[in-house]
Every structure is written in structure tokens, then in C-alpha cells.
Design an enzyme around this catalytic site. Structure first.
Site, PDB file in Angstrom:
ATOM      1  N   GLU A 127       0.661  -1.182   0.105  1.00 33.03           N
ATOM      2  CA  GLU A 127      -0.268   0.032  -0.315  1.00 33.03           C
ATOM      3  C   GLU A 127       0.518   0.959   0.006  1.00 33.03           C
ATOM      4  OE1 GLU A 127      -2.367  -3.221   2.648  1.00 33.03           O
ATOM      5  OE2 GLU A 127      -0.292  -2.943   1.956  1.00 33.03           O
ATOM      6  N   CYS A 150      -0.791   0.416   7.230  1.00 32.11           N
ATOM      7  CA  CYS A 150      -1.261   0.278   6.308  1.00 32.11           C
ATOM      8  C   CYS A 150      -2.459   1.495   5.966  1.00 32.11           C
ATOM      9  CB  CYS A 150      -1.035  -0.742   5.387  1.00 32.11           C
ATOM     10  SG  CYS A 150       1.034  -0.968   4.851  1.00 32.11           S
ATOM     11  N   ARG A 165      12.109 -24.307  -5.822  1.00 30.11           N
ATOM     12  CA  ARG A 165      12.804 -24.606  -4.516  1.00 30.11           C
ATOM     13  C   ARG A 165      13.711 -22.659  -3.931  1.00 30.11           C
ATOM     14  NH1 ARG A 165      17.860 -28.242  -6.928  1.00 30.11           N
ATOM     15  NH2 ARG A 165      16.758 -30.076  -6.484  1.00 30.11           N
TER      16      ARG A 165
END
Length: 367
Positions: free
Chosen positions: A56, A88, A188
Site C-alpha cells: 500500500e 498501512c 525451490r
């Protein structure tokens, strides 16, 4: 019509969030899009890395003063607490945002609806549940970490059409083609850690890095009850951090020699029925803030996780090859299920063709 528009902007926010896949742990991936009354996107942002500004904040910075009176589309409920960054929800309110559209709420006890409550108290309209399923899938590892307080566990294997991960002579290179192996390296990157047993280390001497894709290497974990591994094993090189899990009875001199290597840690656990107890191991990993674990086997290790009920998702790569042999290894050993109905049932199943190979993945249905 409005719901369709909401979904279009939220899909863009989800795309932004995914750009940081593999880099935000232990935080979730979050994307944000700021849209004005004319339907124009005036700001975009996503959370790049833990400790850095949230999505944000980055989107508001991108929008500048144009954010006032706009609608913010966020893939996860805006945070409401002070951590390494500020809340936020407060930033959105101060910027003059008039409406916030959220894909899903945050189960983190530090947030858990408080961000939405704050926004509503500021007379900001709040809409939730837009593209919720996609948002939950995006951050399934984070949600597991928060709600179950353990790493999200993925089992990955490559097998032939007749269900073998190696021939009866233990030859296993290569079952799948390059596209499938590249995707495996992407997995991975997407997990905090990767785990194999000593059998895989002795047979294949894998490096367990992301050398085929761009991105960070996971923490490498090897289960080696009796420290059979060589000090020259590729998994002990300095390319990534490595954790060797062994027993209390293992050779102390060799354990000290392994510990002396760069980026290597040895964890000693008491054996149960001659094996490393996975429940204790998972606690050790959680204590190290490892939020996701990719288990690459082999057969015995996969079987142990299956029998312990410690897995959340399966990635099965299937190659159009047949090797036969009653003594050839299958992907998942162990005791196994007594009946078909007692076996794992997969939900949210997805299929993807990778060259000549097929990837089937699904989330393990909770009992």
C-alpha cells in the site's frame, strides 16, 4: 458490472504481489493498485521484501497526490500494527483513499479484522472477498504459518509413467526433461527450505540450489541419523545455508567437523524407533522462522512425512517413460494407507504440461 471491474483491478494487484514470490518470507506477498473515479490506474505497488515498505505504501508513493479520493485494491487486509513499518490502514486514510477493496482478511492475530475496522471508522467504504480464492492460494504458505504455527510442507517428486522414481539399479538421471527440472528449481526458490534424506545425498550428491532460475537459494536440510555423508558432499558447499539433522548417538567428532564448515549447522535430536522424529524437526524449523518446506525425498523420506500426516501440497512430475521392475523405487514409501479411501485426497488440482512431462499439483484435503 462493478464486480467485474473490481476483479480486473484485483487481478492486477495479484500479479504485482506475485512478482515478489520467494522474497517476502516470513511476510505474505501483497499487491496494491490505486484507481481513480475514471477507472484509470494512478498507482501500483507490491511488498518487495520483509522489512521494506508494504504494498500500500509503495502504491501510494507511486500515485502521489492523485491518490486522494481514489479506490485502493489490496490482495490482503491492510495491516493495523506497528512493526518494522507503520500500519498501512493509517497510510491509506491519510492519503484520502475513499474506498478499499480487499481480496481476503489477514489471519495474523496482530491484524485479524482490525485493519478493516479502522478503515470503516474513518468512513472509508470497505469491500471484501474479491478474487478471494486466488488470494488464499497465493499466500497459502503464510496462512499455514500463521494458523498452524508450522512450515507449509510441499512434497515434490518426479516419476515415470509406471510410478518409479528410479530404476532397480537406483539410476534416476534424468526422469524428466529440462523444462520440468527448471520448474522444480522455481519451486525451490518459492520455499524457505528444501529437505532430502541421506539416501538422496549418497546416490545423487545434489547441490539443492536454484541454479536453473534466478533467485535465492533455499536453506538445505539433510536428514542423516548416523552422519554417513561425506564432508565433500555438494550440499555442504558454501552456496547456501545447510542444516544437517542427526541423532544424539551420531559421531561427535564428525558432527563438529561438519559444523565447522561455512554456513552449516548441525541439529541433534533423539531418535524414535530408529528414525528422526518429524514432529520435533518441524518445531525446530518453526523456531528458525522457516515458513515453508519443500521435501524432495527420496521415497523413504516422503513416506515418513505421509505416515506422519505432515504435508499440505503435492507436486508430482510425470514423465512419459516406463522402466518397470518390482524393486524399483516408488515416490512414497513408508507404511502407507490401509485403504484407498484412507489415502490422501487432493483438492484444487492443477495440471501443467512442461515439455513432454506433466505436472499435477493439488492441496492435500484435511481429514
Amino acid at each position: 458490472m462493478e464486480n467485474t471491474q473490481h476483479e480486473i483491478y484485483m487481478q492486477r494487484a495479484l500479479e504485482l504481489a506475485q512478482m515478489a514470490e520467494g522474497n517476502t518470507s516470513p511476510n505474505p506477498m501483497v499487491g496494491c493498485v490505486i484507481v481513480d473515479d475514471e477507472g484509470e490506474i494512478v498507482g501500483e505497488g507490491y511488498h518487495h521484501k520483509a522489512g521494506e515498505p508494504h504494498a500500500e505504501v509503495n502504491a501510494l508513493k507511486d500515485a502521489g497526490t492523485a491518490a486522494k479520493g481514489c479506490t485502493a485494491y489490496v490482495t490482503l487486509e491492510p495491516c493495523s500494527h506497528y512493526g518494522r513499518t507503520g500500519p498501512c490502514c493509517v497510510a491509506l486514510a491519510k492519503a484520502g483513499i475513499k474506498k478499499v477493496v480487499v481480496a481476503c482478511t489477514d489471519p495474523n492475530p496482530k491484524v485479524a479484522g482490525r485493519g478493516l475496522e479502522y478503515l470503516r471508522l474513518q468512513n472509508i467504504e470497505v469491500i471484501t472477498g474479491v478474487c478471494e480464492e486466488e488470494a488464499l492460494r497465493l499466500n497459502e504458505k503464510f496462512f499455514c504459518w500463521i494458523t498452524k504455527q508450522r512450515p507449509f510442507v510441499s512434497l515434490k517428486y518426479a516419476m515415470t509413467l509406471d510410478g518409479k522414481i528410479a530404476s532397480h539399479t537406483r539410476d534416476s538421471k534424468w526422469i524428466t526433461g529440462e523444462e520440468a527440472r527448471t520448474y522444480a528449481h522455481l519451486l525451490r526458490k518459492q520455499h524457505d527450505a528444501i529437505l532430502v534424506g541421506i539416501g538422496t545425498v549418497l546416490e545423487d550428491d545434489p547441490e539443492l540450489t536454484t541454479r536453473m532460475v534466478k533467485g535465492k537459494n533455499p536453506i538445505r536440510i539433510v536428514l542423516d541419523s548416523h552422519l554417513k555423508m561425506s564432508l565433500m558432499s555438494s550440499v555442504l558447499n558454501a552456496a547456501a545455508e545447510t542444516i544437517v539433522v542427526t541423532s544424539l548417538e551420531a559421531d561427535e567428532v564428525k558432527a563438529e567437523a561438519i559444523t565447522a564448515l561455512p554456513n552449516v549447522e548441525v541439529i541433534r535430536l533423539p531418535l524414535e524407533d530408529g528414525k528422526i522424529p518429524l514432529d520435533l524437526l518441524i518445531i525446530q524449523l518453526a523456531n528458525r522462522n522457516i515458513t515453508s518446506l519443500l521435501v524432495e525425498g527420496g521415497s523413504e523420506i516422503h513416506g515418513a512425512f505421509k505416515d506422519a500426516g505432515l504435508a499440505d501440497r503435492v507436486y508430482a512430475f510425470i514423465a512419459p517413460k516406463v522402466v518397470g521392475g518390482k524393486n524399483a523405487l516408488t515416490p512414497i514409501g513408508g507404511t502407507g494407507s490401509a485403504t484407498i479411501d484412507e489415502g490422501w485426497q487432493l483438492d484444487e488440482v492443477e495440471y501443467q504440461v512442461l515439455g513432454k512431462d506433466l505436472l499435477i499439483t493439488g492441496k492435500i484435503k484435511e481429514a
